[in-house]
Design an enzyme around this catalytic site. Structure first.
Site, mmCIF file in Angstrom:
data_model
loop_
_atom_site.group_PDB
_atom_site.id
_atom_site.type_symbol
_atom_site.label_atom_id
_atom_site.label_comp_id
_atom_site.label_asym_id
_atom_site.label_seq_id
_atom_site.Cartn_x
_atom_site.Cartn_y
_atom_site.Cartn_z
ATOM 1 N N HIS A 185 -76.174 25.782 3.900
ATOM 2 C CA HIS A 185 -75.194 26.689 3.303
ATOM 3 C C HIS A 185 -73.808 26.044 3.253
ATOM 4 C CE1 HIS A 185 -78.172 29.692 3.334
ATOM 5 N NE2 HIS A 185 -78.012 30.152 4.555
ATOM 6 N N GLU A 426 -91.941 17.907 -14.489
ATOM 7 C CA GLU A 426 -91.599 17.573 -13.101
ATOM 8 C C GLU A 426 -92.829 17.305 -12.248
ATOM 9 O OE1 GLU A 426 -89.521 20.926 -11.408
ATOM 10 O OE2 GLU A 426 -90.649 22.324 -12.654
ATOM 11 N N ASP A 450 -88.215 16.692 -8.371
ATOM 12 C CA ASP A 450 -89.620 16.944 -8.031
ATOM 13 C C ASP A 450 -90.539 15.858 -8.589
ATOM 14 O OD1 ASP A 450 -89.667 19.129 -6.373
ATOM 15 O OD2 ASP A 450 -89.614 20.584 -8.003
ATOM 16 N N CYS A 497 -82.593 16.984 -16.492
ATOM 17 C CA CYS A 497 -81.692 17.891 -15.775
ATOM 18 C C CYS A 497 -81.708 17.656 -14.274
ATOM 19 C CB CYS A 497 -82.052 19.346 -16.083
ATOM 20 S SG CYS A 497 -83.694 19.849 -15.524
#
Length: 537
Positions: A185, A426, A450, A497
């Site tokens: 986070h 991916e 990935d 991307c």
């Protein structure tokens, strides 16, 4: 001079005084004689914590976006978690005071989560400790603590989400923590706040560091305490050059992304929520190549409605004013878990029930999202891409489902726009059969994160495998070349991307392969455009 290293999560050079952030909330077991009164005190503390978190949510959403604010909302949900609350109440009923009960139950549950292998579950340990610290502070009447009198660098064991966003970010020059990860986070918030940061450092958390001078080099992943004159001079020069480089990129604002030979490539941005639009505009992106849908599902205790989804997508499409917005359908699963989905634990979630597999199985979830996207498409230039594809059959099922959605909406008198349908490449399976997939869709967008981990059989979250992880591996490059070639043979466009799109050392390679679009973090667009414009390809 003390030197050390850590993992950089945001680049830059920061120089300033140290502020040591410690949690000093030791509590002892004061036995209570009036259990009913102690339970009432705990209930009032819960209500006060809920109020504080609500205010913190609003502050976070306004300053750095709703996706990051959702992190705070997770902690509000913990205040209603039965295992947590009933455990505390049971301890109070046994005779312990409320503050000690919260501390002990919070510490025990956090330790269990921290011991798990799953990164998402480990993050819950931080949330439990954070909310427990808040409750203890309220119950003991302790001062909220940490203050910064002037700009400086925060050094801590770790920083919870609410601690991070509660700080005066105008005074924070950098974060340096012993714990954390590149995907924690705190790291996410640091990147959004544009603050140079290091996690997983070897620093000793010592109160005597307070007030001493520190340099954080977010480029090299190094820090220096009480730097000598030579180090200070070197880092000041590095900081100056970084500032000059960033200012120099402004000359590329508004220019077309065309190489010296006339090769045109579109430079898009990856975002996570409508509140990130300001970063897309500031970064001068030519469109959005990846709008992650899962932000609308995270940090809640129930599924978003069709109207909620529609409102979010419409907001982004209207703000982009006709520029293309590629919306990725829900990619829950793997490292992104949502309790109310009711997904069973998996031995290997990265290879499990995730992405399109959930959508094609849980058709009502898929239907709600697609209806929202198609409705919003009337307000801008929308494209949809589907994650985790491995077969032509899946794509054909998706297309038939989309046709049904369009027909359904039109029969209800609702307008839709012209929507391109594409897929993420991916998985190695999708890459290998990209020649068969291309005739079925309007575009490819390669998710290199990935694709790399699946091709190399290396978990990209596992630090022990860093030495083996090679995003430039020849196998990856060959797959990327094949994907672009098969796309163009079928007359469709191809983009990237994943993180590799922003790897400046590969820009020329991607241009040679023929990629039509590269989508990166908004802050990387100008730097990437400079690379493209100066390319000889």
């Amino acid at each position: 001079m003390i030197t050390g290293r850590g993992r950089p999560v945001y680049q830059g050079v920061a120089i300033g005084r140290i502020y040591v952030h410690t949690k000093n909330q030791a509590v002892s077991d004061r036995k209570c004689s009036d259990i009913a009164k102690e339970l009432e005190r705990f209930q009032r503390a819960k209500e006060k914590a809920t109020e504080e978190l609500s205010a913190l949510y609003e502050k976070t959403a306004a300053e750095i976006g709703e996706e990051q604010a959702a992190i705070i909302e997770v902690q509000s949900l913990l205040l209603e978690d039965l295992d947590y609350i009933e455990g505390i109440e049971a301890m109070i009923k046994s005779g312990s005071d409320a503050a000690f009960s919260v501390h002990e139950i919070g510490d025990a549950q956090a330790s269990v989560f921290a011991s798990l292998d799953d990164d998402y579950m480990k993050a819950r340990a931080t949330d439990i400790r954070d909310i427990s610290d808040r409750l203890v502070r309220i119950l003991t009447g302790a001062d909220q603590g940490f203050r910064m009198d002037e700009p400086g660098i925060i050094v801590a064991e770790d920083l919870t989400p609410s601690e991070t966003v509660s700080l005066d970010k105008d005074k924070i020059l950098a974060f340096v923590t012993r714990q954390g990860s590149s995907n924690s986070h705190t790291a996410i918030l640091a990147r959004v706040m544009n603050i140079p940061s290091l996690v997983l450092t070897d620093i000793d958390i010592d109160p005597t560091l307070n007030g001493r001078t520190m340099i954080v080099d977010g480029f090299a992943g190094s820090y220096y305490i009480d730097p000598d004159d030579n180090t200070m001079a070197t880092m000041l020069e590095k900081q100056k050059k970084a500032g000059e480089y960033k200012a120099g990129l402004e000359t590329y604002r508004g220019k077309e992304s065309i190489t010296k030979s006339g090769r045109k490539v579109k430079l898009f941005a990856n975002i996570g929520s409508p509140s990130d639009i300001k970063y897309v505009i500031d970064g001068d992106a030519e469109g959005i190549g990846l709008l992650r849908s899962e932000f609308l599902y995270l940090g809640r205790d129930s599924f978003p409605t069709e109207d909620e989804l529609f409102g979010a997508y419409r907001e982004v499409l209207e703000a982009m004013n006709g520029k293309k917005v590629v919306i990725r359908t829900l990619d829950i699963g793997a490292d992104k878990k949502v309790d109310y989905f009711g997904l069973a634990p998996e031995e290997n979630p990265a290879l499990g029930y995730r992405g399109i597999r959930i959508c094609l199985t849980e058709r009502e979830i898929f239907r709600t999202q697609l209806r929202a996207i198609y409705r919003a498409s009337a307000y801008g230039n929308a494209a949809i891409m589907f994650p985790m594809i491995i077969s032509v059959k899946e794509v054909q099922e998706i297309k038939a489902f989309c046709r049904g959605i369009e027909e359904e909406l039109h029969s209800e008198g609702k307008q839709t726009g012209a929507v391109e349908l594409g897929i993420m490449i991916e998985t190695p399976a999708a890459a290998v059969i990209s020649d068969l997939l291309a005739p079925e869709v309007d575009f490819f967008s390669v998710g290199t994160n990935d694709l790399t981990q699946y091709t190399l059989a290396i978990d990209r979250q596992n630090e022990k495998l860093d030495a083996f992880y090679d995003a430039h591996h020849p196998a990856i490059m060959r797959l990327l070349e094949m994907i672009a070639a098969n796309a163009h043979k079928a007359g469709i466009w191809a983009g990237i991307c994943g993180e590799l799109a922003g790897d400046l050392s590969l820009t020329d390679e991607f241009l040679k392969m023929g990629y039509d679009e590269l989508s990166v973090a908004p802050s990387r667009v100008l730097e990437l455009r400079k690379n493209v414009i100066n390319s000889e390809v």
